[in-house]
Design a protein around this motif. Sequence first.
Motif, PDB file in Angstrom:
ATOM      1  N   ILE A  75      42.538  12.490  52.997  1.00 22.27           N
ATOM      2  CA  ILE A  75      44.539  12.322  53.288  1.00 22.27           C
ATOM      3  C   ILE A  75      45.170  13.467  53.960  1.00 22.27           C
ATOM      4  CG2 ILE A  75      47.211  12.079  51.603  1.00 22.27           C
ATOM      5  CD1 ILE A  75      45.877  11.326  49.532  1.00 22.27           C
ATOM      6  N   LEU A  76      46.249  12.824  55.171  1.00 20.75           N
ATOM      7  CA  LEU A  76      46.738  12.998  55.569  1.00 20.75           C
ATOM      8  C   LEU A  76      48.097  13.505  55.384  1.00 20.75           C
ATOM      9  CD1 LEU A  76      46.728  14.593  59.055  1.00 20.75           C
ATOM     10  CD2 LEU A  76      47.460  11.937  59.496  1.00 20.75           C
ATOM     11  N   TYR A  77      48.490  14.169  55.472  1.00 20.12           N
ATOM     12  CA  TYR A  77      50.035  14.611  55.089  1.00 20.12           C
ATOM     13  C   TYR A  77      50.896  15.356  56.191  1.00 20.12           C
ATOM     14  CZ  TYR A  77      48.654  18.633  52.848  1.00 20.12           C
ATOM     15  OH  TYR A  77      48.356  20.340  52.175  1.00 20.12           O
ATOM     16  N   ALA A  78      52.451  15.112  56.149  1.00 17.90           N
ATOM     17  CA  ALA A  78      52.715  16.060  56.691  1.00 17.90           C
ATOM     18  C   ALA A  78      53.329  17.097  55.782  1.00 17.90           C
ATOM     19  CB  ALA A  78      54.398  15.230  56.849  1.00 17.90           C
ATOM     20  N   ALA A  79      53.253  18.433  56.730  1.00 18.20           N
ATOM     21  CA  ALA A  79      52.313  19.979  55.546  1.00 18.20           C
ATOM     22  C   ALA A  79      53.938  20.999  56.128  1.00 18.20           C
ATOM     23  CB  ALA A  79      51.646  20.498  56.026  1.00 18.20           C
ATOM     24  N   LYS A  80      54.379  22.020  54.931  1.00 16.17           N
ATOM     25  CA  LYS A  80      55.414  22.494  55.720  1.00 16.17           C
ATOM     26  C   LYS A  80      54.628  23.264  56.392  1.00 16.17           C
ATOM     27  CE  LYS A  80      57.327  24.421  52.616  1.00 16.17           C
ATOM     28  NZ  LYS A  80      57.624  24.965  50.803  1.00 16.17           N
ATOM     29  N   PRO A  81      55.512  23.019  57.250  1.00 17.23           N
ATOM     30  CA  PRO A  81      54.888  24.370  59.093  1.00 17.23           C
ATOM     31  C   PRO A  81      54.522  25.901  58.633  1.00 17.23           C
ATOM     32  CG  PRO A  81      57.093  24.109  58.990  1.00 17.23           C
ATOM     33  CD  PRO A  81      56.879  23.376  57.899  1.00 17.23           C
ATOM     34  N   ASP A  82      53.522  27.154  59.235  1.00 17.18           N
ATOM     35  CA  ASP A  82      54.060  28.329  58.796  1.00 17.18           C
ATOM     36  C   ASP A  82      55.540  29.054  59.345  1.00 17.18           C
ATOM     37  OD1 ASP A  82      53.719  28.146  61.425  1.00 17.18           O
ATOM     38  OD2 ASP A  82      51.543  28.483  61.970  1.00 17.18           O
ATOM     39  N   ALA A  83      55.091  30.488  59.108  1.00 14.59           N
ATOM     40  CA  ALA A  83      56.421  31.362  59.604  1.00 14.59           C
ATOM     41  C   ALA A  83      57.266  31.060  60.621  1.00 14.59           C
ATOM     42  CB  ALA A  83      56.056  31.950  59.540  1.00 14.59           C
ATOM     43  N   CYS A  97      54.324  19.440  61.525  1.00 16.60           N
ATOM     44  CA  CYS A  97      52.588  20.017  61.441  1.00 16.60           C
ATOM     45  C   CYS A  97      51.945  18.902  60.336  1.00 16.60           C
ATOM     46  CB  CYS A  97      53.208  21.004  60.167  1.00 16.60           C
ATOM     47  SG  CYS A  97      51.664  21.902  59.795  1.00 16.60           S
ATOM     48  N   TYR A  98      50.634  18.735  60.248  1.00 19.37           N
ATOM     49  CA  TYR A  98      50.137  17.709  59.729  1.00 19.37           C
ATOM     50  C   TYR A  98      48.249  18.800  58.852  1.00 19.37           C
ATOM     51  CZ  TYR A  98      52.799  13.775  60.670  1.00 19.37           C
ATOM     52  OH  TYR A  98      53.886  12.834  60.962  1.00 19.37           O
ATOM     53  N   HIS A  99      48.141  18.133  57.636  1.00 16.78           N
ATOM     54  CA  HIS A  99      47.199  19.343  56.523  1.00 16.78           C
ATOM     55  C   HIS A  99      46.358  17.635  56.859  1.00 16.78           C
ATOM     56  CE1 HIS A  99      48.207  23.116  55.907  1.00 16.78           C
ATOM     57  NE2 HIS A  99      48.849  23.078  56.938  1.00 16.78           N
ATOM     58  N   THR A 100      44.678  18.127  55.866  1.00 10.58           N
ATOM     59  CA  THR A 100      44.199  16.801  55.352  1.00 10.58           C
ATOM     60  C   THR A 100      43.653  17.758  54.386  1.00 10.58           C
ATOM     61  OG1 THR A 100      42.390  18.065  56.814  1.00 10.58           O
ATOM     62  CG2 THR A 100      43.274  16.061  57.169  1.00 10.58           C
ATOM     63  N   VAL A 101      43.669  16.695  53.456  1.00 12.03           N
ATOM     64  CA  VAL A 101      43.247  17.520  51.882  1.00 12.03           C
ATOM     65  C   VAL A 101      41.945  16.255  51.372  1.00 12.03           C
ATOM     66  CG1 VAL A 101      44.647  15.819  50.940  1.00 12.03           C
ATOM     67  CG2 VAL A 101      43.545  17.577  49.363  1.00 12.03           C
ATOM     68  N   GLN A 102      40.724  17.162  50.789  1.00 12.78           N
ATOM     69  CA  GLN A 102      39.234  16.482  50.637  1.00 12.78           C
ATOM     70  C   GLN A 102      39.707  15.718  48.911  1.00 12.78           C
ATOM     71  OE1 GLN A 102      39.114  16.284  54.031  1.00 12.78           O
ATOM     72  NE2 GLN A 102      37.337  15.042  53.130  1.00 12.78           N
ATOM     73  N   ILE A 103      39.382  14.683  49.301  1.00 12.23           N
ATOM     74  CA  ILE A 103      39.577  14.102  47.537  1.00 12.23           C
ATOM     75  C   ILE A 103      38.218  14.823  46.132  1.00 12.23           C
ATOM     76  CG2 ILE A 103      39.801  12.096  45.778  1.00 12.23           C
ATOM     77  CD1 ILE A 103      41.059  10.135  48.131  1.00 12.23           C
TER      78      ILE A 103
END
Length: 664
Positions: A75-83, A97-103
């Motif tokens: 899953i690709l999701y819009a994530a909170k950016p780093d500081a 900013c986009y992250h992935t998470v493996q199911i």
Amino acid sequence: MKSLEMADFLQYKFLSQLQLSPDETYLAFVVAQCDEAHNGYNSVVYLLTLDTGSLRQLTQGGSERSFCFLDEDTILYAAKPDAETAQRIALGEPWSCYHTVQISTGVDQPYMMLPKRVSKIIPMDRDRFLVVAEHYLYSPNPHDYQGDERETILQQLKERRESYQVAHEMPFKWDGIGITDGVRNRLYLYNRVDKTFLPISQAVQNVEYVDFCGSKVLYTARAFTEAAPKFHRSGIYEYDLTTGQSTMLVEENVYRIKYCGYIDGTPIFAGTDEHRYGYTENPFFYRIREGRVELIARNERAFKSSVGSDSSYGGGTTEIPLSGKLYFVGTDRGDSNIKYVDFTTGNICPCQNGQGSVDMIAAGKRGIFFVGMRGSRLQEIYQLCEEKEIRLTSFNEWVVQERTLSFPEQILFSRENVTINGYVMKPVNWEPGKTYPAILYIHGGHRIAAGSNFHHERQLLANCGAYVLYCNPRGSDGEDNAYADIIGQYGFLDGEDIMAFLDHCLQQYPDIDPHRLGVCGGSYGGFMTNWLIGHTDRFCCAISERCMTNFLSTFGTSDTDYRFPMFALQTNIWMDPERYWRHSPLKYADKATTPTLFILSENDCRCPQSEGIQMFYALKYHHVPARLCLFKDEFHALASSGKPKNRINRLKEIFAWWNQYLGI
């Protein structure tokens, strides 16, 4: 069981963005909840395994409001950016900013940073994405500069934001955004490998719907410049990724487009030319084949869920093309359900006939799934199996099990050979032989339908010992186009319907005390509340929220700009100012005697605070008790998505007013 409490909404779970995984093993969705400590909302992605029914939280960041599947396990999701990036964003640099998470493993990691403010992202594969992002016609993009020059640009933009704003075109502002200053939603093809953006739409176009099939990209867009107002009619374009060329399939300014996509590789759309009923006309269904637009099915009902509630947050997909059919959410009377239009036969058929609302859908070979409020429940996920609805989640089941609730009773009555539907909620712990106060609750819109679904504020009123009465007067959604057509009759026809409904309720429920009546509403409901207190003294008190008061001033201050009053009254203020004044509640304010509370939002662009202030001034001038609450840093949707502390304070003001005048 305990009575429902004002602050209970802080514990509600709001579901949105329902999606099936590509292999249809999982349903993924966003779960949001009020975060009172930070005066905001916490949202994360959840996963429901369809084979086992197991449920788990997939992300942990607390700001995940949008996502998509990259593949069956990612899953690709819009994530909170780093500081550091957050600081650059605060300075004015656009970043997403986009992250992935493996199911399978739960591993979460950064995937890409896009130098744009992205509103929509559609994966074509793991490295190519269709991206809809903000494009600025009149302001420099800091990413076009380097080093000291970039810092200078950022400083100039900061100074300008803090000192003044500029408008170039119409509409120049939008609720929830403010002054737009030449912003467009532009469509790009982004390549993650070489980090390039290929513009697909024109710079002056605003892109709305996007879909792709193979090497073709379908999108709707409307071009407008400083001299051309942004009307609601769009063109349809097809972009060929192989040749890099766009072809206009449907000319701009012909149809108001409500949906556009592919069915089996063929472009289809839902749209209206507005020739019969104007701006609010419900769409027909069309197919584009061999360069021609073909009418597939005529449609008279709402092509959306119009059933309003103050207990949802976030949205999701309400149209799914599948196997030659377009599944969609439609509204009939006070309920929204799933229907489909068959593009082979042209038939429109219902998939269900339940009570409440369907808020979003997902569909595939395993069937149809939806998020909805069914019966007395808040949002849950359901599976539709041969018209039977199977509930798959219990996020908000505690409300049904632990709180006292009132169940709306539908009322149908005839006026002028037209059937009008409404609802009556009895006081919780109702007892025969007693008399009770009643609140006439007017929905927003006007193209909204009030229904039997869960509504926190109405349930609170019933728990406080009041009848709650609400209906769908002419002009509302849920019936056909003719029913919704009140052009040139605003205030008069719909106001008479509402008062006829009140009289009908008083006849049917003799334990309602006719001397302890209140009236309230927001947006259109605020307009109608203002209207009624200038035409009757039957109410002990009133509450008018985010209201419209004066068509003459609305013409030049609302983010609907001049189009809505021109549509509503079929003329402009120079041709017929008297007509604008005749339909304005302010004209009748000198007749008002009802004590009224006004609740307004400081940044409301839909019904600017000046509208409610005019009515407040008018009542004060005529020595009518009035109170005004102006909520800072809030927009039009304060009641449903405002800051939690403001939502609590709003409810406190409302119930203090009812208590003062009705003893609730």
